[in-house]
Design an enzyme around this catalytic site. Sequence first.
Site, PDB file in Angstrom:
ATOM      1  N   LYS A 200     -14.591  65.696  13.739  1.00 31.34           N
ATOM      2  CA  LYS A 200     -15.989  65.735  13.297  1.00 31.34           C
ATOM      3  C   LYS A 200     -16.919  65.344  14.460  1.00 31.34           C
ATOM      4  CE  LYS A 200     -14.567  64.670   8.554  1.00 31.34           C
ATOM      5  NZ  LYS A 200     -14.826  63.851   7.341  1.00 31.34           N
TER       6      LYS A 200
ATOM      7  N   TYR B 281     -17.354  72.214   2.495  1.00 30.67           N
ATOM      8  CA  TYR B 281     -17.361  71.054   1.594  1.00 30.67           C
ATOM      9  C   TYR B 281     -17.892  71.424   0.202  1.00 30.67           C
ATOM     10  CZ  TYR B 281     -15.967  67.571   5.093  1.00 30.67           C
ATOM     11  OH  TYR B 281     -15.266  66.814   6.014  1.00 30.67           O
TER      12      TYR B 281
ATOM     13  N   PHE C 223     -23.682  62.305  -1.968  1.00 30.14           N
ATOM     14  CA  PHE C 223     -23.667  62.260  -0.505  1.00 30.14           C
ATOM     15  C   PHE C 223     -23.607  63.646   0.137  1.00 30.14           C
ATOM     16  CE2 PHE C 223     -19.249  61.691  -2.007  1.00 30.14           C
ATOM     17  CZ  PHE C 223     -18.614  62.748  -1.353  1.00 30.14           C
TER      18      PHE C 223
ATOM     19  N   ARG D 108      -2.542  64.472   6.866  1.00 27.80           N
ATOM     20  CA  ARG D 108      -3.294  63.579   5.971  1.00 27.80           C
ATOM     21  C   ARG D 108      -2.840  62.131   6.156  1.00 27.80           C
ATOM     22  NH1 ARG D 108      -7.958  65.009   3.392  1.00 27.80           N
ATOM     23  NH2 ARG D 108      -7.457  63.551   1.716  1.00 27.80           N
TER      24      ARG D 108
ATOM     25  N   ARG E  94      -8.180  56.977  11.323  1.00 33.07           N
ATOM     26  CA  ARG E  94      -9.316  56.258  10.733  1.00 33.07           C
ATOM     27  C   ARG E  94      -9.088  54.747  10.789  1.00 33.07           C
ATOM     28  NH1 ARG E  94     -10.136  60.310   5.490  1.00 33.07           N
ATOM     29  NH2 ARG E  94     -11.252  61.966   6.596  1.00 33.07           N
TER      30      ARG E  94
ATOM     31  N   ASN F  89     -15.940  59.390   9.826  1.00 34.83           N
ATOM     32  CA  ASN F  89     -14.512  59.044   9.815  1.00 34.83           C
ATOM     33  C   ASN F  89     -13.674  59.982  10.680  1.00 34.83           C
ATOM     34  OD1 ASN F  89     -14.577  61.288   8.220  1.00 34.83           O
ATOM     35  ND2 ASN F  89     -14.067  60.234   6.327  1.00 34.83           N
TER      36      ASN F  89
ATOM     37  N   HIS G 159     -11.124  65.577   9.766  1.00 32.67           N
ATOM     38  CA  HIS G 159     -10.867  66.230   8.479  1.00 32.67           C
ATOM     39  C   HIS G 159      -9.506  66.903   8.527  1.00 32.67           C
ATOM     40  CE1 HIS G 159     -11.105  69.029   5.093  1.00 32.67           C
ATOM     41  NE2 HIS G 159     -10.608  69.909   5.923  1.00 32.67           N
TER      42      HIS G 159
ATOM     43  N   GLU H  79      -9.468  77.172   4.059  1.00 31.89           N
ATOM     44  CA  GLU H  79     -10.192  76.598   5.199  1.00 31.89           C
ATOM     45  C   GLU H  79      -9.826  77.301   6.510  1.00 31.89           C
ATOM     46  OE1 GLU H  79     -10.620  72.172   3.135  1.00 31.89           O
ATOM     47  OE2 GLU H  79      -9.353  72.402   4.902  1.00 31.89           O
TER      48      GLU H  79
END
Length: 137
Positions: A9, A49, A57, A85, A102, A112, A115, A126
Amino acid sequence: MERTFVMVKPDGVERRLVGEIIRRFENRGLRLVGLKLLQPGRALAEKHYAVHREKPFFQELVDFITGGPVVAMVWEGNQAILLVRNMMGALKPENAQPGTIRGDYTTDIQTNLVHGSDAPETAQSEIALWFKPEELL
Ligand code: ATP
Ligand code: MG
């Protein structure tokens, strides 16, 4: 063999953590099959998203993801989706274990760093959203 979509990110790029994040996945033995640096537009970020569209948010999340360059990647390997993950660490900072990306580099729920797709169906959609087939080697 599984493929998963991974993104560093804007905060990760800004903080010069791209190399560190790639190193971890390479060391684990995953194979890099696609990679590009780009600044996503709002349409792409909103699609990516879309599942969070109704969340309070959401606008802030789209502002954040479109706020600077990101590194979009596809990684391949045995159980790649779950492995990535686990290596990312949990969403809630208090649950992100030391040793995870993280858990080692952030205390914030939004900024964070990384992704990763959360299931085979989301990985497939994706990857198709961010990459053309000929960009995957
Ligand atoms: P990602 O989808 O980015 O891999 P995740 O699957 O761990 O993260 P999600 O629940 O899908 O977590 O949330 C997507 C992203 O939205 C988070 O990574 C974070 O950047 C942001 N986010 C999630 N919850 C909040 C919140 N309560 N406040 C602010 N931002 C949030
Ligand atoms: Mg998610």
